[in-house]
Design a protein around this motif. Sequence first.
Motif, PDB file in Angstrom:
ATOM      1  N   MET A   1     -14.241  14.028   2.654  1.00 46.60           N
ATOM      2  CA  MET A   1     -14.280  13.160   1.534  1.00 46.60           C
ATOM      3  C   MET A   1     -13.039  12.285   1.602  1.00 46.60           C
ATOM      4  SD  MET A   1     -13.580  14.512  -2.364  1.00 46.60           S
ATOM      5  CE  MET A   1     -15.131  15.246  -2.367  1.00 46.60           C
ATOM      6  N   THR A   2     -13.169  11.029   1.168  1.00 48.33           N
ATOM      7  CA  THR A   2     -12.033  10.121   1.143  1.00 48.33           C
ATOM      8  C   THR A   2     -11.751   9.705  -0.292  1.00 48.33           C
ATOM      9  OG1 THR A   2     -12.559   9.271   3.338  1.00 48.33           O
ATOM     10  CG2 THR A   2     -11.129   7.920   1.977  1.00 48.33           C
ATOM     11  N   LEU A   3     -10.483   9.786  -0.672  1.00 49.82           N
ATOM     12  CA  LEU A   3     -10.028   9.333  -1.988  1.00 49.82           C
ATOM     13  C   LEU A   3      -9.167   8.095  -1.775  1.00 49.82           C
ATOM     14  CD1 LEU A   3      -8.901  12.785  -3.403  1.00 49.82           C
ATOM     15  CD2 LEU A   3     -11.031  11.592  -3.877  1.00 49.82           C
ATOM     16  N   ASN A   4      -9.446   7.045  -2.531  1.00 48.84           N
ATOM     17  CA  ASN A   4      -8.684   5.806  -2.417  1.00 48.84           C
ATOM     18  C   ASN A   4      -7.842   5.618  -3.670  1.00 48.84           C
ATOM     19  OD1 ASN A   4      -9.693   4.671   0.124  1.00 48.84           O
ATOM     20  ND2 ASN A   4     -11.647   4.701  -0.945  1.00 48.84           N
ATOM     21  N   GLY A   5      -6.528   5.595  -3.485  1.00 47.76           N
ATOM     22  CA  GLY A   5      -5.622   5.369  -4.597  1.00 47.76           C
ATOM     23  C   GLY A   5      -5.120   3.938  -4.564  1.00 47.76           C
ATOM     24  N   ARG A   6      -5.005   3.335  -5.724  1.00 45.39           N
ATOM     25  CA  ARG A   6      -4.463   1.988  -5.820  1.00 45.39           C
ATOM     26  C   ARG A   6      -3.252   2.031  -6.730  1.00 45.39           C
ATOM     27  NH1 ARG A   6      -7.397  -2.262  -9.056  1.00 45.39           N
ATOM     28  NH2 ARG A   6      -5.494  -3.193  -9.759  1.00 45.39           N
ATOM     29  N   ILE A   7      -2.107   1.630  -6.198  1.00 46.26           N
ATOM     30  CA  ILE A   7      -0.863   1.691  -6.953  1.00 46.26           C
ATOM     31  C   ILE A   7      -0.239   0.303  -6.988  1.00 46.26           C
ATOM     32  CG2 ILE A   7       1.444   2.692  -7.055  1.00 46.26           C
ATOM     33  CD1 ILE A   7       0.369   5.076  -5.508  1.00 46.26           C
ATOM     34  N   THR A   8       0.169  -0.106  -8.177  1.00 46.51           N
ATOM     35  CA  THR A   8       0.891  -1.366  -8.318  1.00 46.51           C
ATOM     36  C   THR A   8       2.129  -1.114  -9.158  1.00 46.51           C
ATOM     37  OG1 THR A   8      -0.367  -1.988 -10.282  1.00 46.51           O
ATOM     38  CG2 THR A   8      -1.203  -2.764  -8.165  1.00 46.51           C
ATOM     39  N   ASP A   9       3.101  -1.988  -9.005  1.00 46.94           N
ATOM     40  CA  ASP A   9       4.339  -1.888  -9.773  1.00 46.94           C
ATOM     41  C   ASP A   9       4.474  -3.149 -10.618  1.00 46.94           C
ATOM     42  OD1 ASP A   9       7.530  -2.636  -9.676  1.00 46.94           O
ATOM     43  OD2 ASP A   9       7.143  -0.510 -10.034  1.00 46.94           O
ATOM     44  N   PRO A  10       4.676  -3.023 -11.929  1.00 44.51           N
ATOM     45  CA  PRO A  10       4.760  -4.209 -12.783  1.00 44.51           C
ATOM     46  C   PRO A  10       5.930  -5.132 -12.436  1.00 44.51           C
ATOM     47  CG  PRO A  10       5.132  -2.199 -14.070  1.00 44.51           C
ATOM     48  CD  PRO A  10       4.776  -1.793 -12.676  1.00 44.51           C
ATOM     49  N   ASP A  11       6.988  -4.601 -11.820  1.00 43.78           N
ATOM     50  CA  ASP A  11       8.139  -5.413 -11.419  1.00 43.78           C
ATOM     51  C   ASP A  11       7.964  -6.032 -10.043  1.00 43.78           C
ATOM     52  OD1 ASP A  11       9.399  -4.605 -13.775  1.00 43.78           O
ATOM     53  OD2 ASP A  11      10.360  -2.906 -12.786  1.00 43.78           O
ATOM     54  N   GLY A  12       6.898  -5.676  -9.353  1.00 46.77           N
ATOM     55  CA  GLY A  12       6.650  -6.219  -8.026  1.00 46.77           C
ATOM     56  C   GLY A  12       7.351  -5.486  -6.897  1.00 46.77           C
ATOM     57  N   ASN A  13       7.978  -4.351  -7.193  1.00 44.04           N
ATOM     58  CA  ASN A  13       8.638  -3.569  -6.142  1.00 44.04           C
ATOM     59  C   ASN A  13       7.603  -2.940  -5.220  1.00 44.04           C
ATOM     60  OD1 ASN A  13      11.342  -3.896  -7.112  1.00 44.04           O
ATOM     61  ND2 ASN A  13      10.921  -2.355  -8.675  1.00 44.04           N
ATOM     62  N   ALA A  14       7.995  -2.707  -3.981  1.00 44.02           N
ATOM     63  CA  ALA A  14       7.132  -1.974  -3.055  1.00 44.02           C
ATOM     64  C   ALA A  14       6.962  -0.550  -3.572  1.00 44.02           C
ATOM     65  CB  ALA A  14       7.755  -1.957  -1.667  1.00 44.02           C
ATOM     66  N   VAL A  15       5.786   0.018  -3.359  1.00 46.02           N
ATOM     67  CA  VAL A  15       5.489   1.373  -3.827  1.00 46.02           C
ATOM     68  C   VAL A  15       4.996   2.219  -2.655  1.00 46.02           C
ATOM     69  CG1 VAL A  15       4.138   2.770  -5.423  1.00 46.02           C
ATOM     70  CG2 VAL A  15       4.849   0.482  -6.100  1.00 46.02           C
ATOM     71  N   THR A  16       5.526   3.425  -2.558  1.00 46.00           N
ATOM     72  CA  THR A  16       5.084   4.380  -1.551  1.00 46.00           C
ATOM     73  C   THR A  16       4.125   5.363  -2.205  1.00 46.00           C
ATOM     74  OG1 THR A  16       7.192   4.211  -0.399  1.00 46.00           O
ATOM     75  CG2 THR A  16       5.846   6.148   0.078  1.00 46.00           C
ATOM     76  N   ALA A  17       2.950   5.527  -1.603  1.00 41.86           N
ATOM     77  CA  ALA A  17       1.943   6.453  -2.129  1.00 41.86           C
ATOM     78  C   ALA A  17       1.922   7.711  -1.276  1.00 41.86           C
ATOM     79  CB  ALA A  17       0.568   5.801  -2.113  1.00 41.86           C
ATOM     80  N   THR A  18       1.892   8.860  -1.952  1.00 45.38           N
ATOM     81  CA  THR A  18       1.824  10.144  -1.270  1.00 45.38           C
ATOM     82  C   THR A  18       0.813  11.032  -1.985  1.00 45.38           C
ATOM     83  OG1 THR A  18       4.178   9.962  -0.738  1.00 45.38           O
ATOM     84  CG2 THR A  18       3.163  12.126  -0.483  1.00 45.38           C
ATOM     85  N   TRP A  19      -0.111  11.596  -1.240  1.00 42.97           N
ATOM     86  CA  TRP A  19      -1.062  12.573  -1.776  1.00 42.97           C
ATOM     87  C   TRP A  19      -0.592  13.970  -1.400  1.00 42.97           C
ATOM     88  CZ3 TRP A  19      -5.415  11.641  -4.666  1.00 42.97           C
ATOM     89  CH2 TRP A  19      -5.880  10.324  -4.711  1.00 42.97           C
ATOM     90  N   TRP A  20      -0.750  14.927  -2.314  1.00 41.50           N
ATOM     91  CA  TRP A  20      -0.440  16.320  -2.008  1.00 41.50           C
ATOM     92  C   TRP A  20      -1.265  17.241  -2.900  1.00 41.50           C
ATOM     93  CZ3 TRP A  20       2.266  18.578  -6.194  1.00 41.50           C
ATOM     94  CH2 TRP A  20       2.955  17.694  -7.033  1.00 41.50           C
TER      95      TRP A  20
END
Length: 81
Positions: A1-20
């Motif tokens: 199964m594949t889970l797709n996460g979408r992350i945004t930052d209101p300040d426009g900073n880069a965001v690192t996504a980690t699943w655990w």
Amino acid sequence: MTLNGRITDPDGNAVTATWWQYTDAGTYPGTVSLTQRDGAARVRIPRDAQPGQTIHLILQGTDAGTPALTSYQRVVLTVRS
């Protein structure tokens, strides 16, 4: 199964996504196979998982701001037959 996460930052900073896997919750006593890429997680449900057991996964997003801020979202998977 594949889970797709979408992350945004209101300040426009880069965001690192980690699943655990959140092993302190859920009724499946083992560990799942989890591979990640670009915010998506591929989850392999173990063969010994029984119908009705739950597996809790966390999507953690941490921005590159100062100070770095982190947010969490939980996905609960219920094993089906």
